[in-house]
Design a protein around this motif. Structure first.
Motif, PDB file in Angstrom:
ATOM      1  N   ASN A   1       0.864  -1.177   0.000  1.00 40.49           N
ATOM      2  CA  ASN A   1       0.000   0.000   0.000  1.00 40.49           C
ATOM      3  C   ASN A   1       0.901   1.227   0.000  1.00 40.49           C
ATOM      4  N   ILE A   2       0.505   2.266  -0.704  1.00 37.60           N
ATOM      5  CA  ILE A   2       1.191   3.550  -0.556  1.00 37.60           C
ATOM      6  C   ILE A   2       0.144   4.622  -0.296  1.00 37.60           C
ATOM      7  N   GLY A   3       0.616   5.729   0.237  1.00 45.89           N
ATOM      8  CA  GLY A   3      -0.339   6.803   0.518  1.00 45.89           C
ATOM      9  C   GLY A   3       0.356   8.148   0.569  1.00 45.89           C
ATOM     10  N   ALA A   4      -0.413   9.170   0.333  1.00 46.27           N
ATOM     11  CA  ALA A   4       0.093  10.543   0.416  1.00 46.27           C
ATOM     12  C   ALA A   4      -1.017  11.434   0.922  1.00 46.27           C
ATOM     13  N   ARG A   5      -0.624  12.437   1.647  1.00 47.63           N
ATOM     14  CA  ARG A   5      -1.610  13.398   2.180  1.00 47.63           C
ATOM     15  C   ARG A   5      -1.069  14.799   1.962  1.00 47.63           C
ATOM     16  N   LEU A   6      -1.888  15.607   1.306  1.00 50.07           N
ATOM     17  CA  LEU A   6      -1.510  17.006   1.083  1.00 50.07           C
ATOM     18  C   LEU A   6      -2.115  17.854   2.182  1.00 50.07           C
ATOM     19  N   LYS A   7      -1.319  18.774   2.714  1.00 46.48           N
ATOM     20  CA  LYS A   7      -1.803  19.613   3.817  1.00 46.48           C
ATOM     21  C   LYS A   7      -1.676  21.090   3.459  1.00 46.48           C
ATOM     22  N   LEU A   8      -2.702  21.805   3.795  1.00 46.10           N
ATOM     23  CA  LEU A   8      -2.679  23.255   3.664  1.00 46.10           C
ATOM     24  C   LEU A   8      -2.738  23.842   5.071  1.00 46.10           C
ATOM     25  N   TYR A   9      -1.688  24.599   5.413  1.00 45.45           N
ATOM     26  CA  TYR A   9      -1.597  25.140   6.767  1.00 45.45           C
ATOM     27  C   TYR A   9      -2.131  26.565   6.809  1.00 45.45           C
ATOM     28  N   SER A  10      -2.742  26.901   7.942  1.00 48.92           N
ATOM     29  CA  SER A  10      -3.121  28.278   8.212  1.00 48.92           C
ATOM     30  C   SER A  10      -2.623  28.606   9.619  1.00 48.92           C
ATOM     31  N   GLY A  11      -1.561  29.397   9.697  1.00 52.39           N
ATOM     32  CA  GLY A  11      -0.884  29.625  10.974  1.00 52.39           C
ATOM     33  C   GLY A  11      -1.493  30.760  11.774  1.00 52.39           C
ATOM     34  N   VAL A  12      -1.690  30.513  13.060  1.00 57.11           N
ATOM     35  CA  VAL A  12      -2.177  31.553  13.979  1.00 57.11           C
ATOM     36  C   VAL A  12      -0.991  32.364  14.495  1.00 57.11           C
ATOM     37  N   PHE A  13       0.032  31.661  14.966  1.00 52.20           N
ATOM     38  CA  PHE A  13       1.244  32.348  15.399  1.00 52.20           C
ATOM     39  C   PHE A  13       2.432  31.415  15.242  1.00 52.20           C
ATOM     40  N   ASN A  14       3.598  32.022  15.214  1.00 48.05           N
ATOM     41  CA  ASN A  14       4.849  31.265  15.157  1.00 48.05           C
ATOM     42  C   ASN A  14       5.936  32.047  15.871  1.00 48.05           C
ATOM     43  N   ALA A  15       6.785  31.335  16.582  1.00 45.58           N
ATOM     44  CA  ALA A  15       7.969  31.969  17.188  1.00 45.58           C
ATOM     45  C   ALA A  15       9.106  30.974  17.103  1.00 45.58           C
ATOM     46  N   LYS A  16      10.247  31.431  16.652  1.00 48.00           N
ATOM     47  CA  LYS A  16      11.377  30.509  16.568  1.00 48.00           C
ATOM     48  C   LYS A  16      12.690  31.240  16.754  1.00 48.00           C
ATOM     49  N   SER A  17      13.644  30.466  17.216  1.00 44.69           N
ATOM     50  CA  SER A  17      14.988  30.982  17.393  1.00 44.69           C
ATOM     51  C   SER A  17      15.950  29.839  17.129  1.00 44.69           C
ATOM     52  N   SER A  18      16.976  30.092  16.324  1.00 40.52           N
ATOM     53  CA  SER A  18      17.928  29.029  16.013  1.00 40.52           C
ATOM     54  C   SER A  18      19.256  29.648  15.615  1.00 40.52           C
ATOM     55  N   ASN A  19      20.281  28.801  15.494  1.00 42.91           N
ATOM     56  CA  ASN A  19      21.627  29.250  15.098  1.00 42.91           C
ATOM     57  C   ASN A  19      22.144  30.364  15.998  1.00 42.91           C
TER      58      ASN A  19
ATOM     59  N   TYR B   1     -11.110  35.426  16.927  1.00 47.15           N
ATOM     60  CA  TYR B   1      -9.907  35.838  16.192  1.00 47.15           C
ATOM     61  C   TYR B   1      -9.047  34.614  15.877  1.00 47.15           C
ATOM     62  N   ILE B   2      -8.879  33.757  16.871  1.00 44.70           N
ATOM     63  CA  ILE B   2      -8.063  32.549  16.680  1.00 44.70           C
ATOM     64  C   ILE B   2      -8.729  31.610  15.676  1.00 44.70           C
ATOM     65  N   LEU B   3     -10.042  31.476  15.767  1.00 45.82           N
ATOM     66  CA  LEU B   3     -10.753  30.601  14.823  1.00 45.82           C
ATOM     67  C   LEU B   3     -10.613  31.109  13.397  1.00 45.82           C
ATOM     68  N   LYS B   4     -10.662  32.410  13.235  1.00 50.58           N
ATOM     69  CA  LYS B   4     -10.498  32.986  11.883  1.00 50.58           C
ATOM     70  C   LYS B   4      -9.109  32.695  11.345  1.00 50.58           C
ATOM     71  N   LYS B   5      -8.122  32.832  12.211  1.00 55.79           N
ATOM     72  CA  LYS B   5      -6.748  32.574  11.775  1.00 55.79           C
ATOM     73  C   LYS B   5      -6.567  31.096  11.431  1.00 55.79           C
ATOM     74  N   LEU B   6      -7.208  30.237  12.210  1.00 52.47           N
ATOM     75  CA  LEU B   6      -7.091  28.799  11.949  1.00 52.47           C
ATOM     76  C   LEU B   6      -7.690  28.440  10.599  1.00 52.47           C
ATOM     77  N   ALA B   7      -8.760  29.154  10.253  1.00 46.70           N
ATOM     78  CA  ALA B   7      -9.502  28.820   9.033  1.00 46.70           C
ATOM     79  C   ALA B   7      -9.053  29.670   7.857  1.00 46.70           C
ATOM     80  N   LEU B   8      -7.781  29.572   7.497  1.00 48.39           N
ATOM     81  CA  LEU B   8      -7.232  30.110   6.249  1.00 48.39           C
ATOM     82  C   LEU B   8      -6.954  31.603   6.210  1.00 48.39           C
ATOM     83  N   SER B   9      -7.202  32.358   7.288  1.00 47.55           N
ATOM     84  CA  SER B   9      -6.834  33.765   7.212  1.00 47.55           C
ATOM     85  C   SER B   9      -5.472  34.041   7.847  1.00 47.55           C
ATOM     86  N   GLY B  10      -4.807  32.967   8.313  1.00 49.10           N
ATOM     87  CA  GLY B  10      -3.500  33.145   8.931  1.00 49.10           C
ATOM     88  C   GLY B  10      -2.375  32.988   7.921  1.00 49.10           C
TER      89      GLY B  10
END
Lengths: 362, 175
Positions: free
Chosen positions: A181-199, A242-251
């Motif tokens: 069996n093989i499978g693939a799943r395409l995902k469309l993300y809608s981000g509410v917030f992000n914070a990152k630090s590296s290097n 506000y969070i629901l709106k961001k979750l649903a493709l406005s983020g």
């Protein structure tokens, strides 16, 4: 032993298992037979039904993990002060330890068998992620301050990432033959917030001074923080809608893919593997990034007692700091990678149980 | 025998299904405080005898120098409200000196004066510790260091002699 005996006693065992548990654990949906959620772990998994509709809504999954430290190390109900327990736990940890938090709330998942060999599924879930490796050196700085002369408190390689997003997904599971069996799943993300630090790199230190008691310094510091949807002048507008709106493709938008395979070697041996969340988020909304770069050292304020040449010592100290350490802010868009998960699995079923499986598969 | 064997297997499996849950108390988080010990270089002075002589080689018995300090918000986090200034004095000049810190507010009003620190001729590594509360220092924006040379033998400016003042501010930063 006969199958009937096994089934009877297995049931009793399961009853005892469920009675003995006094804490909740995340149900590992990987290879959890017939559970549609297992498609989110491996898009190639067999689904026995022709159609499923699941509306968990309140079905939260939660994973909280750390290496090198346990809750009991800090919160043990004993007479030892919590400060002491936490300090001992922190000093036991190493730079290789890390913290992880993942919360997932699936709102809807629908699957439909297109034909004998193809299964289509789609749905939406919300996810909150946090990962951080352990900043051992900087943690020790909290406890030691400037008392350890010549010790270097480094921020080298410290990294963390946190984000919250909604995920719309659509996947295909393809039955190639009786073995694959093989499978693939395409995902469309809608981000509410992000914070990152590296290097990150650099260190803080206190040495014995040449002119005064101590010399304090920052050396080769290069520290950055990127945020999106986190920093605002005020937060009155942040609400559940506000969070629901961001979750649903406005983020912030992003794309990702899951890939998986399942191999039935024979009736007994199954091997599967998947890679999930191979994806990227484009952070373009409400972006603020910060960077601190440079070297600086001071031994305090050196008074010269020269009335003919008065000096504004504090202003000189500030100017010296500002010239030596560059602090910058900008609003440049940035990319963040989703935390990739690699799953590998092997299962061997003993013969008699396997016959039961055989009848199910056919 | 078969039944006994089966029962034994089940019992062994059952043992592995029972776990001991250790008692934990999350309410302890309310008691959690951190206090970082800090000893930070403050002012320092290295002056030779010429500072106490004018252009006509007349002695100057009192010299001062001052600086703004803008760390009062930082000092408000002192654990137990205690801030200590530790001063280390070394004097190779043949005179006694009295050193004081004078604290001024933003309106240039004198808030308070530290204890006097006396150092004898040819003394090394004399240490003075003075503790203050945040309330005493919260309006301070400027510190003046005052050095008074007490009467004694004439200065010999050709000799390499000096007065050295090193100091730190010590506190536990609580949060």
């Amino acid at each position: 032993m006969s199958i009937r005996f096994l089934n009877y006693h297995s049931s009793i065992l399961l009853v005892f298992l469920s009675l003995s548990l006094s804490a909740q654990n995340l149900i590992n949906t990987y290879d959890f037979a017939n559970l549609p959620q297992s498609l989110l772990s491996n898009p190639s998994y067999d689904v026995s039904s022709d159609l499923f509709i699941t509306v968990p809504v309140t079905g939260n999954q939660l994973v909280v993990g750390s290496s090198g430290i346990e809750l009991y190390d800090v919160f043990a109900d004993n007479t030892i002060p919590i400060e002491q327990k936490l300090k001992e736990a922190i000093y036991e940890m190493s730079v290789k330890d890390a913290f992880l938090f993942n919360q997932k709330n699936e709102l809807i998942h629908i699957g439909y068998k297109l034909d004998r060999k193809t299964f289509l599924s789609f749905g939406f879930y919300e996810e909150l992620d946090f990962y951080s490796n352990f900043p051992k050196s900087m943690s020790e700085l909290f406890y030691e301050g400037t008392t350890q002369v010549s010790k270097r408190y480094t921020i080298d390689n410290y990294a963390f990432q946190a984000d919250m997003l909604g995920v719309f997904h659509v996947g295909i599971q393809k039955h190639i033959d009786d073995s694959w069996n093989i499978g693939a799943r395409l995902k469309l993300y809608s981000g509410v917030f992000n914070a990152k630090s590296s290097n990150n790199s650099g260190y803080v230190y206190t040495d014995l001074g040449a002119d005064n008691v101590y010399r304090h310094g920052l050396s080769t510091v290069d520290v950055n923080l990127q945020t999106s949807g986190v920093i605002y002048d005020d937060y009155d507008f942040v609400s559940s809608s506000y969070i629901l709106k961001k979750l649903a493709l406005s983020g912030n938008k992003g794309l990702g893919i899951d890939l998986g395979f399942t191999y039935y070697h024979d009736y007994n041996l199954t091997v599967s593997g998947s890679i999930t969340d191979l994806g990227v988020l484009f952070n373009t909304h409400d972006v603020q990034t910060f960077q601190v770069l440079g070297n600086f050292q001071t031994e305090g304020i050196g008074l010269e007692f020269d009335p003919d040449n008065p000096v504004d010592y504090w202003e000189n100290l500030e100017d010296d700091f500002n010239q030596s350490v560059d602090y910058s802010e900008d609003e440049n868009n940035y990319i963040s990678w989703r935390p990739i998960q690699l799953n590998t699995f092997a299962k061997y079923s003993f013969e008699k149980i396997c016959r039961l499986q055989l009848s199910w598969r056919s | 025998m078969t039944r006994l064997k089966s029962a034994s297997v089940l019992l062994i499996l059952l043992i592995f299904t029972v776990s001991c849950i250790k008692d934990i108390d999350f309410d302890q988080i309310d008691d959690l405080t951190f206090a970082t010990p800090l000893s930070v270089s403050f002012v320092y002075v290295e002056v030779d005898q010429s500072v106490f002589l004018d252009a006509n080689n007349q002695e100057i018995s009192h010299v001062i120098d001052e600086s703004d300090i803008q760390i009062i918000d930082f000092l408000s986090h002192a654990e137990d409200n205690v801030i200590t200034i530790v001063t280390y004095l070394t004097n190779t000049i043949d005179r006694e000196f009295v050193i004081e810190y004078e604290f001024y507010d933003a309106q240039n009003q004198l808030v308070m004066i530290s204890d006097s620190m006396l150092i004898q001729p040819n003394s090394t590594n004399l240490t003075y510790e003075m503790s203050y509360t945040y309330a005493q220092l919260e309006n301070v924006t400027r510190v003046r260091t005052s050095i008074r040379m007490l009467p004694g033998v004439p200065l010999r400016p050709l000799l390499d002699r000096n007065l050295s003042i090193d100091s730190t501010i010590n506190m536990n930063y609580e949060y």
